[in-house]
Design a protein around this motif. Structure first.
Motif, PDB file in Angstrom:
ATOM      1  N   ALA A   1     -40.368  -3.564 -12.620  1.00  0.00           N
ATOM      2  CA  ALA A   1     -39.269  -3.047 -11.803  1.00  0.00           C
ATOM      3  C   ALA A   1     -38.459  -4.188 -11.200  1.00  0.00           C
ATOM      4  O   ALA A   1     -37.229  -4.117 -11.112  1.00  0.00           O
ATOM      5  N   LEU A   2     -39.150  -5.243 -10.774  1.00  0.00           N
ATOM      6  CA  LEU A   2     -38.441  -6.379 -10.207  1.00  0.00           C
ATOM      7  C   LEU A   2     -37.498  -6.998 -11.227  1.00  0.00           C
ATOM      8  O   LEU A   2     -36.450  -7.556 -10.866  1.00  0.00           O
ATOM      9  N   LEU A   3     -37.864  -6.886 -12.488  1.00  0.00           N
ATOM     10  CA  LEU A   3     -36.977  -7.390 -13.545  1.00  0.00           C
ATOM     11  C   LEU A   3     -35.775  -6.493 -13.750  1.00  0.00           C
ATOM     12  O   LEU A   3     -34.833  -6.868 -14.458  1.00  0.00           O
ATOM     13  N   ARG A   4     -35.798  -5.307 -13.129  1.00  0.00           N
ATOM     14  CA  ARG A   4     -34.666  -4.387 -13.221  1.00  0.00           C
ATOM     15  C   ARG A   4     -33.821  -4.418 -11.943  1.00  0.00           C
ATOM     16  O   ARG A   4     -33.060  -3.500 -11.674  1.00  0.00           O
ATOM     17  N   THR A   5     -33.955  -5.482 -11.144  1.00  0.00           N
ATOM     18  CA  THR A   5     -33.104  -5.677  -9.980  1.00  0.00           C
ATOM     19  C   THR A   5     -31.782  -6.288 -10.430  1.00  0.00           C
ATOM     20  O   THR A   5     -31.762  -7.197 -11.258  1.00  0.00           O
ATOM     21  N   ARG A   6     -30.687  -5.777  -9.880  1.00  0.00           N
ATOM     22  CA  ARG A   6     -29.364  -6.233 -10.312  1.00  0.00           C
ATOM     23  C   ARG A   6     -28.505  -6.571  -9.090  1.00  0.00           C
ATOM     24  O   ARG A   6     -28.674  -6.000  -8.005  1.00  0.00           O
TER      25      ARG A   6
ATOM     26  N   ASP B   1     -32.496   2.369 -16.569  1.00  0.00           N
ATOM     27  CA  ASP B   1     -32.026   2.515 -15.192  1.00  0.00           C
ATOM     28  C   ASP B   1     -32.525   1.350 -14.339  1.00  0.00           C
ATOM     29  O   ASP B   1     -33.650   0.852 -14.517  1.00  0.00           O
ATOM     30  N   ALA B   2     -31.690   0.931 -13.386  1.00  0.00           N
ATOM     31  CA  ALA B   2     -32.058  -0.170 -12.503  1.00  0.00           C
ATOM     32  C   ALA B   2     -33.108   0.279 -11.492  1.00  0.00           C
ATOM     33  O   ALA B   2     -33.293   1.474 -11.244  1.00  0.00           O
ATOM     34  N   PHE B   3     -33.790  -0.686 -10.916  1.00  0.00           N
ATOM     35  CA  PHE B   3     -34.659  -0.423  -9.770  1.00  0.00           C
ATOM     36  C   PHE B   3     -33.867  -0.591  -8.478  1.00  0.00           C
ATOM     37  O   PHE B   3     -33.923   0.240  -7.577  1.00  0.00           O
ATOM     38  N   PHE B   4     -33.089  -1.655  -8.387  1.00  0.00           N
ATOM     39  CA  PHE B   4     -32.370  -1.980  -7.171  1.00  0.00           C
ATOM     40  C   PHE B   4     -31.047  -2.625  -7.560  1.00  0.00           C
ATOM     41  O   PHE B   4     -31.004  -3.493  -8.436  1.00  0.00           O
ATOM     42  N   VAL B   5     -29.963  -2.195  -6.924  1.00  0.00           N
ATOM     43  CA  VAL B   5     -28.648  -2.788  -7.141  1.00  0.00           C
ATOM     44  C   VAL B   5     -28.095  -3.197  -5.791  1.00  0.00           C
ATOM     45  O   VAL B   5     -27.967  -2.368  -4.879  1.00  0.00           O
ATOM     46  N   SER B   6     -27.759  -4.488  -5.637  1.00  0.00           N
ATOM     47  CA  SER B   6     -27.220  -5.019  -4.395  1.00  0.00           C
ATOM     48  C   SER B   6     -25.789  -5.485  -4.616  1.00  0.00           C
ATOM     49  O   SER B   6     -25.503  -6.203  -5.581  1.00  0.00           O
ATOM     50  N   ASP B   7     -24.896  -5.067  -3.738  1.00  0.00           N
ATOM     51  CA  ASP B   7     -23.496  -5.457  -3.829  1.00  0.00           C
ATOM     52  C   ASP B   7     -23.286  -6.741  -3.029  1.00  0.00           C
ATOM     53  O   ASP B   7     -23.284  -6.723  -1.802  1.00  0.00           O
ATOM     54  N   LEU B   8     -23.108  -7.858  -3.738  1.00  0.00           N
ATOM     55  CA  LEU B   8     -22.863  -9.137  -3.080  1.00  0.00           C
ATOM     56  C   LEU B   8     -21.378  -9.391  -2.870  1.00  0.00           C
ATOM     57  O   LEU B   8     -21.007 -10.344  -2.181  1.00  0.00           O
TER      58      LEU B   8
END
Length: 386
Positions: free
Chosen positions: A83-88, A248-255
């Protein structure tokens, strides 16, 4: 004779205070206005076990050892390595697998000053592009629309905790309500009298200490104190149940701005029915930003991390949380400048916007222990008449 204590508010802070005071031998009565305990730590009932906004424990916080020693955290959900590899990360309008390396280096620093903005300080020790991305990433632990405007020391502490490796975040199986239920059971075992559906319009007349463990807005009314104010974030909450799709992603963060989306059934599949996934988004809103603008940003992140999400939608819930996201400190201020725990006349304040250190729920926890300690050692004997 045992000291008697009244607690108003049955959220995380109120229950921490109740357990702590009862363990010290006090006779405690707790009033909760709602029929369910938990405050912002409540988890929705029904097939979708959604917290009121994304929630996680930070395991290096002071509350962690206290809860673990009492067996109150319960079983914890683990994030699979895959899942950590699916962080975007959305950066420069591109979805990336890793944050900028310079952001990671900036997050490790411990020398941020109190008296400057995070953006101003970080732009000097790194560069403005990295500083802006780091500030936006820190929103996951500030819930503020522009953490770059806040005290550098305040934002940096939250950036460091949120970006730490291995991750600090821990997730109780079943959502935060499971922790609240265990805390309530422990309080009752210790003899705490818990009255739900008990909304107080004024402080009860008593010679005994009173702990007000509510929002600042409610505390302002109860204490009849117009000056009891503090700054907090305003954020859009979006909860979804989706049919899963490979990739599907695990986590998506808007930088590029602020906001994030997390798939909570990755670590705790029981939060949704079998074959479904629970996704929660949180988008901090600027003072003049509309709900519709926040929704548009949330849906953009969803489309990036969960392509075709709208065609897979099974359940949806939206809300805007105002002044419910914890205190924020402007340049030149620290937690010591927030409303004091000791309000005088035997009244003590508990919550995440008061003068106590920590990150997010740690502030409620620390203020609860301080309030109990003060209440039980000072033994006020006057009569409250508010």
């Amino acid at each position: 004779m045992a000291q008697r204590l009244t607690i108003i508010g049955g959220g995380f802070g109120g229950l921490t205070a109740a357990v702590s005071a009862a363990e010290a031998g006090a006779e405690v009565t707790l009033h909760e206005a709602h029929r369910r305990l938990g405050g912002r730590a409540r988890t929705s009932e029904g097939p979708y076990r959604a917290n009121e906004g994304p929630h996680a424990f930070y395991r290096r916080g002071p509350h962690w050892a206290w809860l673990r020693q009492r067996g109150l955290t319960g079983p914890l959900a683990r994030i699979p390595l895959g899942a950590l590899l699916r962080t975007r990360y959305l950066h420069d309008e591109r979805l990336r697998a890793l944050p900028p390396l310079a952001l990671t280096r900036l997050a490790a620093r411990r020398d941020a000053p109190v008296g400057r903005t995070f953006l101003g300080w970080a732009s000097e020790v790194a560069d403005e592009r990295t500083a802006r991305a780091a500030a936006n990433f820190a929103a996951v632990a500030t819930f503020h629309h522009d953490p770059g405007l806040l005290s550098a020391a305040f934002t940096q502490e939250r950036l460091r905790r949120a970006a730490s490796l291995p991750p600090e975040a821990a997730y109780p199986v079943g959502g935060w309500q499971s922790v609240i239920d265990r805390m309530a059971a422990r309080a009752r075992e210790l003899g705490v009298r818990i009255e739900t559906g008990s909304r107080l319009e004024a402080l009860p007349p008593t010679n005994n200490p009173i702990l007000v463990a509510t929002s600042l807005e409610s505390a302002r009314r109860l204490l009849d104190d117009p000056g009891l104010t503090g700054e907090s974030g305003r954020t859009l909450l979006l909860d979804l149940a989706l049919r899963p799709r490979r990739g599907d992603a695990f986590f998506v963060s808007d930088l590029d701005r602020t906001g994030w989306v997390e798939r909570f059934t990755t670590q705790d599949p029981g939060l949704a029915p079998a074959g479904e996934q629970l996704v929660q988004a949180q988008l901090p809103l600027a003072p003049a930003e509309s709900r519709e603008s926040g929704l548009a940003r949330a849906e953009h992140l969803l489309e990036l991390g969960f392509p075709g999400w709208s065609d897979r939608l099974l359940w949806r819930r939206t809300a805007v949380a105002t002044a419910r996201t914890g205190a924020v400190d402007r340049p030149g201020t620290t937690w010591r400048d927030r409303p004091a725990v000791d309000r005088g006349h035997g009244v003590y304040l508990v919550g995440d916007q008061v003068a106590a250190p920590g990150v997010l729920s740690e502030v409620s926890f620390t203020s609860a222990l301080e309030a109990v300690s003060l209440a039980l050692t000072r033994h006020p004997t006057h009569q409250h008449t508010r």
